[in-house]
Write a protein that holds these residues in place. Structure first.
Motif, PDB file in Angstrom:
ATOM      1  N   LEU A 393       0.766  -1.264   0.142  1.00 31.55           N
ATOM      2  CA  LEU A 393       0.062   0.069  -0.054  1.00 31.55           C
ATOM      3  C   LEU A 393       0.742   1.292   0.162  1.00 31.55           C
ATOM      4  O   LEU A 393       0.507   2.415  -0.515  1.00 31.55           O
ATOM      5  N   TRP A 396       1.372   2.211  -3.510  1.00 33.16           N
ATOM      6  CA  TRP A 396       0.108   2.684  -4.130  1.00 33.16           C
ATOM      7  C   TRP A 396      -0.042   4.251  -3.615  1.00 33.16           C
ATOM      8  O   TRP A 396      -0.358   5.240  -4.404  1.00 33.16           O
ATOM      9  N   ARG A 411     -10.005   3.373  -0.072  1.00 32.79           N
ATOM     10  CA  ARG A 411     -10.141   3.111   1.156  1.00 32.79           C
ATOM     11  C   ARG A 411     -10.741   1.578   1.026  1.00 32.79           C
ATOM     12  O   ARG A 411     -10.388   0.627   1.793  1.00 32.79           O
ATOM     13  N   ALA A 414      -8.383  -0.619  -0.453  1.00 33.63           N
ATOM     14  CA  ALA A 414      -7.212  -0.886   0.350  1.00 33.63           C
ATOM     15  C   ALA A 414      -7.654  -1.918   1.658  1.00 33.63           C
ATOM     16  O   ALA A 414      -6.651  -2.500   2.318  1.00 33.63           O
ATOM     17  N   TYR A 417      -6.336  -5.434   1.887  1.00 31.12           N
ATOM     18  CA  TYR A 417      -5.438  -5.595   0.746  1.00 31.12           C
ATOM     19  C   TYR A 417      -4.027  -6.440   1.562  1.00 31.12           C
ATOM     20  O   TYR A 417      -3.646  -6.213   2.467  1.00 31.12           O
TER      21      TYR A 417
END
Length: 465
Positions: A393, A396, A411, A414, A417
């Motif tokens: 993350l 990203w 979100r 995510a 994730y």
């Protein structure tokens, strides 16, 4: 499709793998061309409630989910490639079109087709089939099972080539419960010929997109070939060697044991990977277009990032020509895309094939070298598996940080994730919050689009002819 003894006919939507890239991209294109978004695309995520569960529990849930969607081996002989082609082509309204895009599945190809106002059709469809008593760390056993399935499929479909892909890095534990088959037409199917003849305007251009990535393959010339791993895994062929550290990590996560890993020898060290286009398909398309007076153009894509970057540059050109800013970017990933919401909001789309570190680095390099964007929205698709090749993350978030005023990482995507799952409609829910920027610019002409793609991608090896 054929019928069984009890008269039940095998439905085409059971044959084409649910959630496969080509199927999702086709659904998105069809909806965008009629002015609809992807709110109804994508099955409910099956692993979300297992995100925090112990690894064995989560793996068992993934295997059950894969099994529910897979085809029974007993029905493989009923698959009819011509009926599949007809089902794909018939998704589009019966009207005349100013062109068509065909070939390898790629999200940027869909955005390109929408900007041109034309359909997109795949040259391959994907299937998953049950593998009773399968084992994720036994690729030779996967080959034996897949070869038997392919023989039954090819008996009724001589005009296809079956590429079997055994990739625990991409599919996790599901690679030990089902086999993945990419069925590639080796000639233009009759349904596509009818579509081209009946749905194209006279002299309308045809564009063929070809994923030119290569991978070591075992092909004994019987219509079935086999590859261990995939370019889409984010790993290299050497990472699937029995001694590779990355392989041990992948197999441990998938519930396997590296000590049992003994892949078969390859016959071709650099064959086109699973999303390549068969030479016979291209040859028959070239023959048809030359006979009917339709110009045929070809785009050879060395890496997914190259087409994604060139198409994003094309969208910026298209939007600015229509008087829009072209300064708002959305970074899509895998099945998280919505072409209609992109054009409705006047966004520039960049599509990442998946959440691998290599693909995310591609968008970072492109952003570092292009004119800045005022806003960057990022939609990372959780792959549902763990792999050493995945972007974390923080990477990203670094992509979103390229936005000068707005920097947004979804979100919902995510959360959980990388082992959770989200449906395609998640992209729609996020992009619906973007302000309207209507009207949509008039469609691009094929010549203008190819010129921009050529200029934008030539230095990265994008071949446009």
């Amino acid at each position: 499709m054929g019928s069984t003894a009890d008269g039940a006919t095998l439905a085409v939507d059971r044959v084409v793998a649910a959630g496969s890239t080509a199927r999702v991209l086709l659904a998105a294109t069809v909806r965008a061309l009629r002015g609809d978004d992807c709110a109804d695309v994508g099955q409910a995520p099956t692993l979300t409630r297992f995100t925090g569960a112990p690894e064995p529990v989560r793996r068992a849930a993934a295997v059950r989910a894969a099994g529910r969607l897979a085809l029974s081996p007993a029905r493989i002989a009923e698959v009819d490639g011509e009926r599949v082609a007809a089902w794909l082509a018939d998704q589009y309204p019966a009207r005349r079109w100013p062109g068509v895009v065909l070939g390898s599945p790629h999200g940027a190809a869909v955005h390109l087709a929408v900007a041109l106002g034309v359909p997109w059709l795949p040259a391959t469809f994907e299937m998953t089939v049950h593998w009773p008593r399968g084992v994720v760390d036994r690729p030779a056993a996967a080959l034996d099972h897949g070869a038997a399935l392919a023989a039954r499929l090819l008996a009724g479909n001589p005009a296809v080539h079956v590429r079997q892909v055994h990739c625990p890095a991409s599919r996790g534990a599901a690679a030990g419960a089902t086999v993945s088959l990419a069925v590639r037409w080796s000639a233009l199917p009759a349904a596509y010929v009818r579509f081209l003849a009946e749905r194209l305007d006279p002299g309308a251009p045809v564009l063929l997109l070809h994923d030119a990535r290569t991978w070591p393959v075992l092909d004994e010339g019987q219509g079935h070939s086999f590859q261990v791993g995939s370019p889409a895994s984010g790993l290299d062929p050497v990472d699937f060697h029995p001694d590779a550290h990355a392989l041990r990590q992948v197999l441990r996560s998938a519930g396997g044991d590296g000590a049992s890993w003994a892949p078969p020898d390859v016959s071709c060290p650099q064959a086109y990977a699973e999303h390549g286009v068969e030479s016979g398909f291209e040859h028959s398309l070239r023959n048809w277009t030359s006979r009917r007076g339709h110009p045929l153009h070809r785009v050879l894509v060395p890496q997914p990032d190259v087409l994604s970057a060139a198409t994003a540059d094309l969208y910026r050109h298209w939007l600015r020509r229509a008087g829009k800013t072209g300064n708002r970017l959305v970074v899509e990933c895998g099945r998280l895309l919505d072409p209609w919401q992109v054009v409705r909001a006047g966004l520039v789309p960049y599509w990442c094939e998946n959440a691998s570190r290599r693909r995310v680095e591609g968008v970072e390099w492109w952003l570092a070298g292009c004119e800045p964007f005022s806003s960057v929205d990022v939609l990372p698709e959780p792959p549902g598996v763990r792999s050493p090749a995945l972007a974390g993350l923080p990477q990203w978030l670094a992509v979103a940080a390229f936005g000068r005023r707005r920097r947004a990482l979804d979100r919902g995507s995510a959360r959980g994730y990388p082992v959770s799952q989200v449906p395609t409609r998640r992209a729609t829910e996020v992009l619906r919050n973007q302000p309207y920027d209507l009207p949509v610019p008039p469609p691009l002409g094929m010549g203008e689009a190819l010129a921009v793609l050529r200029d934008a991608g030539a230095h990265q090896g994008l071949l446009v002819s």
